[in-house]
Design an enzyme around this catalytic site. Structure first.
Site, PDB file in Angstrom:
ATOM      1  N   GLU A 124       0.876  -1.171   0.000  1.00 47.29           N
ATOM      2  CA  GLU A 124       0.000   0.000   0.000  1.00 47.29           C
ATOM      3  C   GLU A 124       0.913   1.219   0.000  1.00 47.29           C
ATOM      4  OE1 GLU A 124      -1.965   2.807   2.985  1.00 47.29           O
ATOM      5  OE2 GLU A 124      -2.687   0.775   3.429  1.00 47.29           O
TER       6      GLU A 124
ATOM      7  N   CYS B 223      -3.118   7.856   4.394  1.00 45.94           N
ATOM      8  CA  CYS B 223      -2.981   7.327   3.040  1.00 45.94           C
ATOM      9  C   CYS B 223      -4.266   7.501   2.243  1.00 45.94           C
ATOM     10  CB  CYS B 223      -2.582   5.856   3.088  1.00 45.94           C
ATOM     11  SG  CYS B 223      -3.685   4.824   4.083  1.00 45.94           S
TER      12      CYS B 223
END
Length: 685
Positions: free
Chosen positions: A261, A300
C-alpha cells in the site's frame, strides 16, 4: 504534557524482549521536540526470529479452529480496549489529537474485534476452509474435486507506516492470526514507541501462543534475506521503498506473497448538481476540510485532489478557506486544538518541499507553508504546519498535481468542464486507494463510479441521505477492501474474510467423494452415508457427517396446489390456468408451487417431538430443477453435510443437504437446510 526521560525501545523476538546493541536513533515528540525514546535493532538474529515463528507458533495456531482463533482475537481486543487510555497518552507524542488517536487506537482495536466477529459468524469451526462448490469430474460421481484453503507454514512480516502505529498493526495481524499464521511486525521508527507499548500489553495478556506475534523496533537488517515461499510480506509506505522491497532477491526468487500500500493521490469529485447552497456542496466542503486536517493530513486515504465544476470553484475555495482558517493548530493535548503537528520536523520539511513542486503548476489560495500560526506550543520545536489549499486552473496541463503527494494538510482544487473530464482527472492519479463523488443525481453517480472504479480500491458516494451514517471518504473499514491499483501498490488488505484468505494457500484437491469428504470435513455427493435413527433425534455428540434420512413419498394433488394458492395468495397463472401454463415454454401443464414443494419436503423430513434440533434458521442455495405436476410423488433425502459446534455455547450449527426427487428419480429441488442443534440431549443442567 509531563516530560520524561527517553526510554530505550526493545524488540520482542524468540520469546524475549531485547534491546538493540547500540544506542540508536533518538525519537522526538512531534509537538515539543522533546526526546521520547531511542530505537535500534542491531544484533537481532532475524533468521532465528523467523524460525521461531514458524516452528513455535505456526503448529499451535494451525491446530486451532477458526472459531478458536476468533475467540483469541476477541479476548485480545477486549483486553486492549480496557487499556486504551494508556495508549491515548502515548499517542500524544506522535502529534495526534484525541480524535486522531480514536481513529488509530479504538479504530484498530475495533478492526480486530470485527475480524473476531466475522470469524465466528462467517467461517466454519474447522481448520480447513472450502472454496466454492464441489466440481464433479465424472458422470458416476466416483471422481470429484474441491478447492480448499489452508494456512501458510511461514511467517507474515508486516512493515508498517508511521501515521497509524496502532491501527496499521492491528488491521494486519487480525486477519493473519485468524488465518492461522504467526506475525512479525516492523513499525516505522518515528512512532514505534506507541506500537511497542501496545505489543507489550498484548504479550502480557498471555492470550497468544508463543511466537504468534514478534516485534522489531528499528531496521529490518537482513530479515528479508531469510524469507521463503511459505512467508508473506506486507508493506505500507512510500512507493519508492515498496518497489525496493518487492524486488528483493529472496522475495523474487521464492515468489513470496507481497502486498503493498503506497502513494495515493486520492481524489474527490463535486457533482455538477451539487451547487453552492445544496446539502451535497456543504457535505463536500466539510469532507475536504476534515480529510485535510485529520491526522494533519497524514493519512494514506486523505483527499489530495479536489475536482469541482468550473462554475463552482470560486464558491468552493471561499468556503474551504473559511473553514480551514478556523482550524485551531497547536499542542495535541490541549482542549481547543483541532489539528496537531506532523510526525516530525523532517516530515514538515518534506511536505514543504512537495508544496513547492505543486506551486510550479498551481497557486496557493489558502494558507502559507512558511508562516506557522498556532494557538499553543512552539512553532520552531514542533512540526506544525497550517493547512494549505492550492488551485490548478488547467489541471490536464499540471502533471505534478497528479504525480506529487504532499503527505500533510495539503490539497489542490482543480476545475472540470464536463463529467468526462472529472472522471479523466481522477484517473490521472494512476491508481489510488479511494475516490469519492458527492451528488444526489443517480445518473451522475453511475457515470462517475463506473468511470473511476478501475482506478480505485474503494469509491464513496456522498449525499444528503447518508450524511449522518456515512463513515466518510477517508475511513477504511474492516469488511471492505483497503488497497488500490497502480501507484497505490496493487495490493489489498482487510476486506473481511477476503483478507484472511490472503494468508492461506488455495489448493485443488481431486479424489473420490469419500476421501474428499474426510479431508474437508464436509459431506459431498457420492461420499458414505449412514441410516438408522432419525438424525433429528441426535445431538451434536452423536451426529456424524453423512448421517442420512430417506423419507416416504407423498403425492401432490390438484387440491393441494389450489389450497396452497388460495391460502397463501400465490395464484400465479402457471399454478391455476392450464392453457396459460401450457403456453409457457418451461411447462407442459399446471405445476405445483416451488414453496409448496419445500413445505411438503419439510413435512416429510421433520421429526416433530422436542429434541436436539432447536431451530431452523435458514435455507441456502434453493433451486427448483424439475416441474412438479398433479399426481407426481415427492421423496426427500436429507444428509448431514457439515457440523459447526459453537465455542462457549450449548449448541452448534448443522448444514443438511436436502434433495427432493419425483417418482422417476429426477431431482425436483436441491438446497441446504440450516439448523441449530444442541451439543447434548437432554441438555445438562
Amino acid at each position: 504534557m509531563t516530560l520524561r526521560a527517553p526510554r530505550r525501545l526493545e524488540s520482542f523476538v524468540c520469546g524475549e524482549w531485547v534491546p538493540g546493541a547500540k544506542e540508536g536513533q533518538t525519537l522526538l515528540d512531534a509537538a515539543t521536540g522533546a526526546p521520547v525514546a531511542t530505537i535500534d535493532s542491531t544484533g537481532i538474529d532475524f533468521a532465528a526470529a523467523l524460525d521461531h515463528g514458524r516452528t513455535k507458533a505456526g503448529p499451535r495456531l494451525r491446530a486451532m479452529t477458526f472459531h478458536e482463533r476468533a475467540g483469541m482475537l476477541k479476548a485480545l481486543g477486549l483486553a486492549l480496549m480496557a487499556q486504551k487510555e494508556d495508549f491515548y497518552a502515548e499517542s500524544l507524542h506522535t502529534g495526534a489529537t484525541r480524535s486522531d488517536g480514536w481513529v488509530d487506537i479504538e479504530g484498530g482495536i475495533g478492526t480486530m474485534l470485527t475480524f473476531a466477529s466475522k470469524g465466528r459468524r462467517e467461517l466454519p469451526n474447522t481448520r480447513v476452509l472450502t472454496d466454492g462448490d464441489v466440481e464433479p469430474l465424472s458422470k458416476d460421481n466416483s471422481f470429484s474435486a474441491q478447492h480448499i484453503l489452508t494456512p501458510l507454514h511461514g511467517v507474515a512480516i508486516h512493515i508498517n507506516a508511521f501515521n497509524f502505529p496502532v491501527w496499521g498493526m492491528l488491521e494486519k495481524i487480525a486477519p493473519t492470526l485468524l488465518a492461522g499464521v504467526p506475525c512479525l511486525v516492523k513499525p516505522a521508527s518515528q512512532t514505534a514507541y506507541l506500537t511497542e507499548l501496545v505489543v507489550r500489553r498484548i504479550i502480557d495478556t498471555g492470550i497468544l501462543p508463543e511466537g504468534a506475534l514478534q516485534l522489531v523496533c528499528g531496521s529490518v537488517g537482513d530479515l528479508l534475506d531469510h524469507v521463503t515461499e511459505q512467508d508473506a510480506v506486507t508493506f505500507t509506505g512510500s512507493a519508492h521503498t515498496g518497489r525496493k522491497l518487492r524486488t528483493h532477491p529472496a522475495i523474487v526468487n521464492h515468489s513470496v506473497r507481497f502486498t503493498m500500500e503506497a502513494d495515493s493521490l486520492n481524489a474527490t469529485i463535486l457533482g455538477p448538481d451539487a451547487v453552492a447552497g445544496t446539502p451535497e456542496f456543504d457535505l463536500f466542503v466539510r469532507e475536504v476540510a476534515r480529510e485535510m486536517t485529520s491526522k494533519a493530513g497524514q493519512k494514506c486515504t486523505a483527499i489530495r485532489r479536489v475536482i469541482a465544476p468550473r462554475g463552482q470553484v470560486d464558491a468552493l475555495i471561499a468556503a474551504l478557506r473559511d473553514r480551514l482558517d478556523k482550524t485551531a493548530l497547536g499542542l495535541p493535548g490541549e482542549e481547543g486544538t483541532r489539528m496537531g503537528p506532523l510526525a516530525s520536523l523532517g516530515q514538515r520539511d518534506e511536505v514543504r518541499a512537495r508544496i513547492r513542486e505543486l506551486q510550479a503548476v498551481a497557486e496557493i489560495v489558502a494558507g502559507n507553508p512558511d508562516d506557522v500560526r498556532i494557538g499553543s506550543g512552539d512553532a520552531k520545536k514542533g512540526a506544525f504546519l497550517n493547512p494549505v489549499l492550492l488551485y490548478a486552473d488547467k489541471p490536464f496541463e499540471a502533471a505534478p498535481v497528479h504525480d506529487c503527494e504532499a503527505f500533510g494538510p495539503v490539497s489542490t482544487v482543480m476545475a472540470y468542464d464536463d463529467l468526462d473530464e472529472a472522471v479523466a482527472l481522477a484517473a490521472r492519479g494512476r491508481g489510488s486507494l479511494v475516490s469519492s463523488i458527492f451528488t444526489d443525481d443517480k445518473d451522475v453517480a453511475e457515470r462517475v463510479v463506473l468511470g473511476v472504479a478501475p482506478f480505485h480500491g474503494r469509491v464513496l458516494i456522498g449525499n444528503r441521505a447518508s450524511a449522518k451514517s456515512s463513515t466518510g471518504h477517508g475511513s477504511p473499514l474492516a469488511p471492505l477492501v483497503h488497497g488500490g491499483p497502480g501507484r497505490a501498490g496493487g495490493g489489498e488488505e482487510m476486506g473481511g474474510i477476503r483478507g484472511v484468505k490472503h494468508f492461506m494457500q488455495r489448493t485443488a484437491v481431486q479424489g473420490t467423494p469419500r476421501l474428499l469428504s474426510a479431508v474437508t470435513g464436509r459431506w459431498i455427493e457420492g461420499a458414505e452415508t449412514q441410516q438408522g435413527i432419525h438424525p433429528f433425534r441426535k445431538s451434536l455428540a452423536d451426529l456424524h457427517i453423512g448421517d442420512q434420512l430417506v423419507t416416504a413419498a407423498r403425492q401432490v394433488t390438484q387440491e393441494d396446489v389450489e389450497h396452497f394458492a388460495h391460502f397463501t395468495g400465490d395464484t400465479f397463472y402457471a399454478h391455476m390456468d392450464s392453457d396459460a401454463a401450457k403456453a409457457n415454454p418451461f411447462f407442459d401443464d399446471r405445476v405445483a408451487h416451488g414453496y409448496l414443494i419445500a413445505s411438503f419436503a419439510a413435512g416429510l423430513f421433520v421429526e416433530p417431538n422436542p429434541g436436539p434440533v432447536l431451530a431452523n434458521y435458514g435455507v441456502d442455495n434453493l433451486r427448483f430443477l424439475t416441474p412438479v405436476y398433479f399426481g407426481d410423488s415427492l421423496q426427500v433425502r436429507l444428509t448431514c453435510k457439515e457440523i459447526n459446534p459453537r465455542e462457549n455455547a450449548g449448541h452448534g450449527e448443522v448444514r443438511w443437504d436436502c434433495q427432493v426427487t419425483n417418482q422417476n428419480g429426477a431431482v425436483v429441488a436441491q438446497y441446504d437446510v440450516l439448523t441449530m442443534v444442541a451439543k447434548q440431549w437432554p441438555p445438562v443442567a
